[in-house]
Design a protein around this motif. Structure first.
Motif, PDB file in Angstrom:
ATOM      1  N   ALA A 169       0.795  -1.248   0.068  1.00  0.00           N
ATOM      2  CA  ALA A 169      -0.145   0.084  -0.040  1.00  0.00           C
ATOM      3  C   ALA A 169       0.813   1.253  -0.006  1.00  0.00           C
ATOM      4  O   ALA A 169       0.364   2.140  -0.633  1.00  0.00           O
ATOM      5  N   VAL A 170       2.084   1.353   0.662  1.00  0.00           N
ATOM      6  CA  VAL A 170       2.598   2.330   0.609  1.00  0.00           C
ATOM      7  C   VAL A 170       4.080   2.377  -0.565  1.00  0.00           C
ATOM      8  O   VAL A 170       4.533   3.218  -0.410  1.00  0.00           O
ATOM      9  N   VAL A 225       5.193   3.150  -3.630  1.00  0.00           N
ATOM     10  CA  VAL A 225       4.936   4.356  -4.616  1.00  0.00           C
ATOM     11  C   VAL A 225       5.725   3.925  -5.979  1.00  0.00           C
ATOM     12  O   VAL A 225       7.013   3.915  -5.831  1.00  0.00           O
ATOM     13  N   ALA A 247      16.772   5.710  -2.411  1.00  0.00           N
ATOM     14  CA  ALA A 247      16.904   6.012  -0.978  1.00  0.00           C
ATOM     15  C   ALA A 247      18.255   5.997  -0.312  1.00  0.00           C
ATOM     16  O   ALA A 247      18.755   4.885  -0.652  1.00  0.00           O
ATOM     17  N   PHE A 272      15.097  10.391  -0.260  1.00  0.00           N
ATOM     18  CA  PHE A 272      14.255   9.400  -1.160  1.00  0.00           C
ATOM     19  C   PHE A 272      13.593   9.996  -2.441  1.00  0.00           C
ATOM     20  O   PHE A 272      13.005  11.132  -2.214  1.00  0.00           O
ATOM     21  N   GLN A 288      12.165   9.202  -6.516  1.00  0.00           N
ATOM     22  CA  GLN A 288      11.567   8.180  -7.185  1.00  0.00           C
ATOM     23  C   GLN A 288      11.456   8.849  -8.947  1.00  0.00           C
ATOM     24  O   GLN A 288      11.005  10.066  -8.766  1.00  0.00           O
ATOM     25  N   ILE A 306       8.900   0.292  -0.209  1.00  0.00           N
ATOM     26  CA  ILE A 306      10.250   1.113   0.105  1.00  0.00           C
ATOM     27  C   ILE A 306      10.059   1.499   1.573  1.00  0.00           C
ATOM     28  O   ILE A 306      10.795   1.755   2.116  1.00  0.00           O
ATOM     29  N   GLY A 307       8.770   1.159   1.960  1.00  0.00           N
ATOM     30  CA  GLY A 307       8.557   1.575   3.349  1.00  0.00           C
ATOM     31  C   GLY A 307       9.322   0.251   4.441  1.00  0.00           C
ATOM     32  O   GLY A 307      10.310   0.799   5.560  1.00  0.00           O
ATOM     33  N   GLY A 309      13.002   1.281   4.010  1.00  0.00           N
ATOM     34  CA  GLY A 309      13.513   2.454   4.722  1.00  0.00           C
ATOM     35  C   GLY A 309      13.929   2.398   6.055  1.00  0.00           C
ATOM     36  O   GLY A 309      14.751   2.477   6.693  1.00  0.00           O
ATOM     37  N   VAL A 310      12.835   1.488   6.892  1.00  0.00           N
ATOM     38  CA  VAL A 310      12.970   1.204   8.026  1.00  0.00           C
ATOM     39  C   VAL A 310      14.162   0.050   8.363  1.00  0.00           C
ATOM     40  O   VAL A 310      14.994   0.412   9.330  1.00  0.00           O
ATOM     41  N   MET A 317      16.920  -0.062   6.419  1.00  0.00           N
ATOM     42  CA  MET A 317      18.102   0.914   6.386  1.00  0.00           C
ATOM     43  C   MET A 317      18.406   1.504   7.595  1.00  0.00           C
ATOM     44  O   MET A 317      19.665   1.602   8.005  1.00  0.00           O
TER      45      MET A 317
END
Lengths: 406, 414
Positions: B19-20, B22, B76, B85, B87, B157-158, B161-162, B164
């Motif tokens: 869902a997140v 993009v 990212a 970040f 895109q 990507i969420g 990100g966490v 990383m």
């Protein structure tokens, strides 16, 4: 503080309108701030070789480059998919990502307020950039063929027409357009490049062919012994531009330079390749001094816009040659190596020997070593003939005494 | 608390948090059955593509093809100071033809039937007329071709990100000088229609995490770089896998930083006065303050060497590294400004004490100013230095010097 609307969007009014619509959409969707840059680029590229069929490419690209902020988090979206539904979906997805994504990913918001470009740069650009259309593909292809066949070089000619507009959610709007043409003639031993804003500003094909063949002849001349006595070095504006570009990229305090040297990064040069009144976020650009009276003020980086402009002297190369009893004219560099941290250099050039004020004989190879700042400490003359076919507008530079080897 | 909450985020996104995500569409496997299947999601109609192919077949061209591309790039970065970040979506259609006069290519970022028709117009290719209603339509020239390349799914990507953040914090806890992680992912969706009517759809997906950390060890500053595939974030418990990868990264870095591997480790080198004078002359800039970049031989003749006075020195006596007493060959200055030495007498200094270094060991000194370290000689002091087989008389005030981040090659420690 609310910014006043930009006065100058006449350079690309349709694109400015579209950017404004996207900025409004961004605001409606719930972003707290954004700068929306719309770019339309039309490129014609022709490549030719004497013994191969030519290639012609024509590309038209419209692109959105948006810096988007929500609640102190900033991200960037670049897309060429500008269909209204697709664009709205991408923006909504980006917003969702800003709202739900991990904080580790996002840069803090840039809170700088808008600086409106003054009317001056816009006027300057408008004078040199009337409504321009992209170069005719047939003309570009014809030029590439006309250069490739007699010289045997690999030729590429690239013509770009670009319009851009920036709209910000604080109401600021700017727009402009420009064209550019880049020409390259290359063989294993010699590369000749020319860039300008318009095709008509480049030398005609016949002159370029003559120049290329003449320089190839210099390079093929028999070697000439040089040294050990130091020389007076007269560096042609084209070759000087490469030295100035390397010099301003060196770190600060690399050495004391000659007082007569001043260099600006100037985005306001009329007809300059790098002339632009605003940056990617719509902020006004300004001329920035890099070297003033031999003192390094700041290091040239990608943040500085515009052309490199060297403060001029009063004489052209031909007159400076005429006033020289003995010396060397550097017409071009075959190799320029400058260490980006230390300024240590190795320059390998070609040109002519000067005797009694005239060009006496070709010199196919001359080598200058040392440190670039120390070479510029020996600058004794600055010409009045800035190079017009590149992003660095250096004139003839005269250095003395310089140790040159063959 | 912070870390555990981030771990929860990772655990809670077992479905990779689509869902997140993009701009990196989760591709659905498409069975190669019909042309319509291959055109799914492409904003071109099958009828118009069929007309385009018939037009290309009717035109006097040797070869031609139409390509539609949707390329998504995610970038990212996470380090100690600046997260970021970005895109990029690149969508476009290209028509390329080969004729007797050369090769011609036209492209547009607008992808629809009208834009494709306009591109053909730029190539002077006339579109064949549309089929008039009520008449018999010609058979479609389009035929599907099986996929040539594979497909894949990228983590959201969420999740990246966490992950990383966890990785960088875990590496940072091992006190490196710096730590940075960069995620780069590409999804490349292409449709190719050839003049013979073949229609091919391919999807390439790839992503990688590049981690960099700088650690201080016995051999000085050491930068370690590791590359991980997207599988790092795709396990049942990504947080555990990320932390395990970070621990392994730190262990690897520590092992490399402590073990002196002569061929790879940067070392500090101390040159005594005579060797320092030879090296400085070989550099061609015998003022001791800087180096030059040249590949010609140094000039023979009297040369003066000077270094700053003692009170401006910032060098300390060398305790770890290589101390050079004499050279087997004259120093050789390379084109990039660095200098190569072949030692005759030298010691390797470490916690275990000094050990002799075998004669013939090569040292590579990088470009950069040497740091004076020893007591000054009483000027003027005259040395006779053999540089490139040329006798050189040197009046010098040079001291011993240190040069850092050198490389040992072919070392044999006694």
């Amino acid at each position: 503080m609310s910014a006043s609307p930009a006065p100058a969007i006449s350079g690309a009014p349709k694109l400015a309108k579209r950017a404004g619509e996207v900025a409004a959409l961004v605001r409606e969707l719930g972003f707290s701030a954004a700068s929306v840059r719309m770019v339309r680029t039309r490129t014609v590229l022709a490549a030719a070789q004497a013994d191969a069929l030519p290639e012609v490419h024509r590309h038209t690209v419209r692109q959105l480059d948006a810096t988007l902020t929500w609640s102190g988090r900033t991200t960037r979206l670049v897309t060429t998919n500008l269909q209204p539904e697709a664009l709205a979906a991408q923006l909504q997805g980006t917003l969702q990502h800003l709202q739900q994504g991990p904080p580790e990913l996002f840069a803090p918001a840039n809170s700088s307020s808008w600086r409106a470009p003054p009317p001056g740069p816009f006027d300057a650009l408008d004078r040199v950039d009337p409504a321009l259309s992209p170069a005719d593909p047939g003309v570009v292809r014809g030029l590439a063929l006309a250069l490739a066949k007699p010289t045997g070089a690999t030729v590429s000619v690239k013509a770009v027409a670009q319009a851009e507009a920036v709209a910000r959610t604080d109401g600021a709007q700017v727009a402009g357009h420009h064209t550019r043409i880049d020409l390259s003639m290359a063989s294993p031993h010699l590369t000749l490049t020319r860039s300008s804003r318009r095709l008509a500003q480049l030398p005609v094909a016949g002159r370029l062919v003559d120049l290329y063949q003449g320089l190839a002849g210099v390079q093929a001349a028999p070697p000439v012994a040089l040294g050990p006595a130091p020389e007076r070095l007269l560096v042609h504006p084209e070759a000087a531009s490469r030295l100035v570009t390397a010099l301003v990229g060196l770190p600060m305090r690399t050495g004391r330079l000659a007082e007569r040297l001043s260099v600006l990064a100037d985005p306001w040069v009329a007809g300059g390749l790098g002339a632009q009144p605003f940056d990617a976020r719509g902020q006004a650009t300004r001329p920035v001094p890099l070297i003033e009276g031999g003192l390094q003020r700041r290091r040239h980086t990608a943040r500085h816009h515009g052309d490199l402009r060297v403060a001029l002297g009063g004489k052209r190369l031909a007159r400076l040659v005429g006033e020289s009893d003995r010396g060397l004219v550097v017409r071009g560099w075959r190799r320029v190596e400058v260490h980006p941290a230390t300024g240590a250099m190795h320059l390998e050039g070609y040109g002519w020997r000067v005797v009694d004020g005239t060009r006496a004989a070709p010199v196919p190879r001359m080598v200058v070593s040392g440190r670039l700042p120390e070479l510029f400490a020996k600058l004794v003359g600055v010409g009045a003939d800035p190079w017009a076919f590149g992003g660095a507008r250096a004139p003839t530079l005269v250095f003395e005494p310089v140790e040159v080897t063959a | 608390m912070f870390v555990s909450s981030r771990r929860d985020v990772l655990r809670g996104t077992g479905g990779l948090a689509a869902a997140v995500l993009v701009g990196c569409p989760k591709p659905e496997p498409v069975p190669v059955a019909t042309v319509a299947d291959l055109l799914t999601g492409v904003p071109l109609s099958e009828a118009f593509l069929s007309r385009v192919v018939r037009s290309l077949q009717a035109a006097s061209v040797q070869d031609a093809r139409v390509m539609v591309q949707h390329r998504t790039v995610q970038h990212a970065a996470r380090d100690l100071t600046e997260p970021g970040f970005e895109q990029t979506h690149q969508v476009g259609v290209v028509v390329r033809v080969e004729t007797a006069e050369g090769s011609f290519e036209v492209a547009s970022s607008r992808v629809d039937d009208d834009a494709l028709g306009a591109l053909l117009g730029k190539l002077d290719i006339q579109l064949v007329p549309e089929v008039v209603e009520g008449t018999e339509a010609p058979p479609s020239p389009l035929r599907p071709v099986p996929r040539a390349t594979g497909e894949g799914v990228l983590p959201a990507i969420g999740v990246v990100g966490v992950g990383m953040g966890l990785f960088v914090d875990a590496v940072r806890a091992a006190t490196p000088q710096s730590a940075r992680a960069t995620w780069h992912a590409v999804s490349d969706d292409r449709l190719t229609v050839a003049r013979d009517g073949s229609v091919q759809r391919s999807l390439d997906v790839g992503g990688r995490l590049v981690a960099r950390g700088s650690f201080v060890g016995a051999a000085g500053l050491r930068t370690v770089r590791q590359v991980y595939g997207p599988g790092l974030f795709e396990g049942a418990d990504p947080s555990t896998e990320v932390l395990e990868a970070a621990a392994a990264f730190v262990a690897l870095a520590n092992a490399q930083a402590e073990a002196l591997s002569p061929a790879e480790q940067p070392v500090s080198v101390e040159l005594n006065t005579r060797v320092a004078a030879e090296v400085l002359v070989a550099m061609g800039r015998p003022d001791g303050g800087s180096r030059v970049r040249f590949d010609g031989p140094p000039k023979p003749g009297a040369t003066h060497l000077h270094l700053p006075p003692t009170d401006s020195l910032d060098g300390a006596p060398l305790t770890k590294g290589v101390r050079v007493a004499s050279l087997a060959e004259p120093p050789r200055c390379l084109a990039d400004g660095s200098v190569q030495l072949v030692v005759s007498e030298a010691q390797l200094l470490s916690d275990a004490g000094p050990r002799p270094l075998a004669a013939g060991t090569r040292l590579h000194l990088p470009a950069g100013p040497p740091v004076p370290s020893g007591p000054p000689l009483d000027p003027p002091h005259t040395l006779v230095v053999d540089v490139m087989n040329e006798p050189v008389v040197v009046s010098t005030t040079v001291r011993s010097v240190q040069i850092h981040r050198c490389t040992l090659e072919g070392a044999h420690v006694g």
